[in-house]
Write an enzyme that holds these catalytic residues in place. Structure first.
Site, PDB file in Angstrom:
ATOM      1  NE  ARG A  73      -3.453  -0.392   2.734  1.00  0.00           N
ATOM      2  CZ  ARG A  73      -2.991  -0.648   4.166  1.00  0.00           C
ATOM      3  NH1 ARG A  73      -2.181   0.378   4.612  1.00  0.00           N
ATOM      4  NH2 ARG A  73      -3.281  -1.446   4.698  1.00  0.00           N
ATOM      5  CE1 TYR A 127     -12.580  18.106 -14.111  1.00  0.00           C
ATOM      6  CE2 TYR A 127     -12.193  17.255 -11.924  1.00  0.00           C
ATOM      7  CZ  TYR A 127     -12.596  17.000 -13.368  1.00  0.00           C
ATOM      8  OH  TYR A 127     -12.678  15.616 -13.821  1.00  0.00           O
ATOM      9  CG  ASP A 199      -6.786  21.044 -10.665  1.00  0.00           C
ATOM     10  OD1 ASP A 199      -5.849  20.754 -11.803  1.00  0.00           O
ATOM     11  OD2 ASP A 199      -7.751  20.607 -10.701  1.00  0.00           O
ATOM     12  CE  LYS A 224      -8.206  14.916 -17.329  1.00  0.00           C
ATOM     13  NZ  LYS A 224      -8.722  15.972 -16.304  1.00  0.00           N
TER      14      LYS A 224
HETATM   15  C1  PLP Z   1      -9.527  16.022 -15.397  1.00  0.00           C
HETATM   16  C2  PLP Z   1      -9.294  16.966 -14.446  1.00  0.00           C
HETATM   17  C3  PLP Z   1      -9.073  16.595 -13.048  1.00  0.00           C
HETATM   18  C4  PLP Z   1      -9.509  15.392 -12.541  1.00  0.00           C
HETATM   19  O1  PLP Z   1      -8.794  14.045 -12.805  1.00  0.00           O
HETATM   20  P1  PLP Z   1      -9.165  12.663 -13.186  1.00  0.00           P
HETATM   21  O2  PLP Z   1      -7.813  11.923 -12.998  1.00  0.00           O
HETATM   22  O3  PLP Z   1     -10.058  12.622 -14.198  1.00  0.00           O
HETATM   23  O4  PLP Z   1      -9.911  12.339 -11.730  1.00  0.00           O
HETATM   24  C5  PLP Z   1      -8.744  17.584 -12.268  1.00  0.00           C
HETATM   25  N1  PLP Z   1      -8.634  18.752 -12.674  1.00  0.00           N
HETATM   26  C6  PLP Z   1      -8.770  19.083 -13.763  1.00  0.00           C
HETATM   27  C7  PLP Z   1      -8.456  20.706 -14.074  1.00  0.00           C
HETATM   28  C8  PLP Z   1      -9.224  18.159 -14.852  1.00  0.00           C
HETATM   29  O5  PLP Z   1      -9.224  18.702 -16.039  1.00  0.00           O
END
Ligand code: PLP
Length: 404
Positions: A73, A127, A199, A224
């Site tokens: 873990r 988001y 973020d 992403k």
């Molecule tokens: C897609 C996204 C997330 C979340 O990521 P996941 O891996 O899909 O949970 C968070 N912040 C932004 C700006 C995003 O575009």
């Protein structure tokens, strides 16, 4: 030197070299007792980690250091190598924790900082699932969230009260791409003892080194650009020395774990992040400028275009732009749907940051600052992939004709 030359010059500070060399220390790529080593850290699949004897097991449990075997873990060398590489990319960072998704990373980082009774300030451009977490889970947990204008800058001070514990920023914002004055907000936050979280998924540390700009805790949806191939869910939280232990404890308490196979794919993606971003950037800019010229487009929301909210700040703080932006199509939701349905090269689907182009209808939810474009038509978000730009423009051109 043109603006674009200056930007690519700013980016030449060894980040491509770091992308190639990070997370490849001898300890991650060699096997004890053998000579030589391999290029990539192998996939270490393990739940149980074994100790030589009971004394070693007890000592290991008591120490529980990062980068020591303990239990699956806590990860194994594949995940540790990825965490180390992500820390390397963020000057001023102490360490990185990995999460099974970007959403898991955002939520765990907020839980690490907040306690019941606290107030969280969240950018109105956050988001969607970040808003959802605040309005659902955090509310139930006794944390109040107040949304603020993404363009507030130093005026954020007016929103801070004795109970304000944290500020969640996102720059540029989801769907509407307002660029925030991160250094100004962080300066106020530091003075008032408030923790800042960002973020940073759109820019990655390559285009915006967050901690250098004053952020305490920076979050990526690795799903992403880091992974870059639309085949892995992943999140990361990278923090300063002051905050890293709390992030680590929270991640471990909540039982977050990333599989070694996914970590391995993310490391593979990371090696080409620099070249991919440059390609996404130039293609997206070309398409954004082409769209901006069209009569059936009301506006294009791309931080590198002069009329995008916060463009001056992007110009001052960022090393470039990535491949995600939006535009407002004149006409209602019916035309928007016909337009998107008519596209062939653009997939219709969530997420972004992979090698392939995508298009979705976007309807931003806002509390304090209505999107500037809200009354001009209907918003479409584009992720520009690595296809030939001319083909993408042909595809968009045909969709304008069919839907018009
Ligand atoms: C897609 C996204 C997330 C979340 O990521 P996941 O891996 O899909 O949970 C968070 N912040 C932004 C700006 C995003 O575009």
């Amino acid at each position: 030197m043109s603006d674009e030359d200056q930007k690519s010059d700013r980016r030449k500070t060894g980040t491509d070299t770091k992308l190639v060399t990070s997370g490849r220390a001898k300890k991650w790529v060699s096997a004890p007792g053998t000579k030589g080593h391999v290029v990539n850290p192998p996939v270490w699949r393990a739940s149980t980690h074994l100790y030589d004897n009971v004394a070693a097991l007890k000592a290991g449990t008591a120490r529980n250091d990062d980068g020591d075997f303990f239990y699956g873990r806590r990860g194994a060398p594949t995940q540790w190598a990825l965490a180390e590489a992500l820390t390397d990319l963020e000057p001023g960072a102490e360490g990185t924790m990995l999460f099974p998704s970007g959403v898991a990373a955002i939520h765990a980082a907020l839980l690490a900082v907040l306690s019941p009774g606290d107030v969280l300030l969240m950018t109105d451009s956050a988001y969607g699932p970040s808003r959802g977490f605040a309005e659902g889970f955090l509310k139930k947990w006794g944390v109040e969230t107040r949304f603020f204008d993404p363009l507030a800058g130093a005026d954020i001070e007016q929103a801070i009260c004795d109970k304000t514990r944290a500020i969640l920023l996102e720059s540029p914002g989801s769907l509407t791409f307002e660029v925030q004055d991160v250094p100004a907000i962080c300066a106020v936050a530091k003075r008032r003892g408030v923790t800042t979280l960002l973020d940073n998924t759109w820019a990655t540390p390559l285009l915006f080194p967050a901690i250098e700009h004053g952020i305490d805790i920076t979050i990526l949806a690795g799903t992403k650009y880091i992974v870059g191939h639309s085949d892995v869910m992943l999140g990361s939280v990278t923090a300063t020395a002051e905050h890293y232990r709390a992030i680590r404890t929270t991640a471990q308490t909540l039982g977050h774990v990333v599989s070694p196979d996914d970590a391995w794919l993310a490391l593979r993606g990371l090696r080409t992040l620099g070249v991919r971003l440059r390609s996404h950037e130039s293609a997206a800019l070309e398409i954004a400028r082409w769209l901006a010229e069209r009569d059936d487009v009301a506006t294009v929301l791309h931080p590198a275009l002069s009329y995008c909210p916060g463009h001056d700040i992007w110009e001052r703080d960022f090393n470039g732009s990535s491949g995600l932006f939006a535009f407002v199509l004149k006409g209602g939701p019916g035309r928007r749907e016909r337009f998107i349905d008519a596209l062939n090269l653009f997939g219709i689907g969530y997420s972004w940051g992979g090698f392939e182009s995508l298009a979705i209808p976007a309807d931003p939810v806002r509390t304090v600052r209505k999107a500037d474009c809200a009354d001009q038509g209907s918003l479409i978000r584009l992720q520009i992939g690595l296809e030939n730009v001319a083909d993408l423009i042909d595809d968009l051109g045909a969709a304008f004709k069919v839907s018009g």
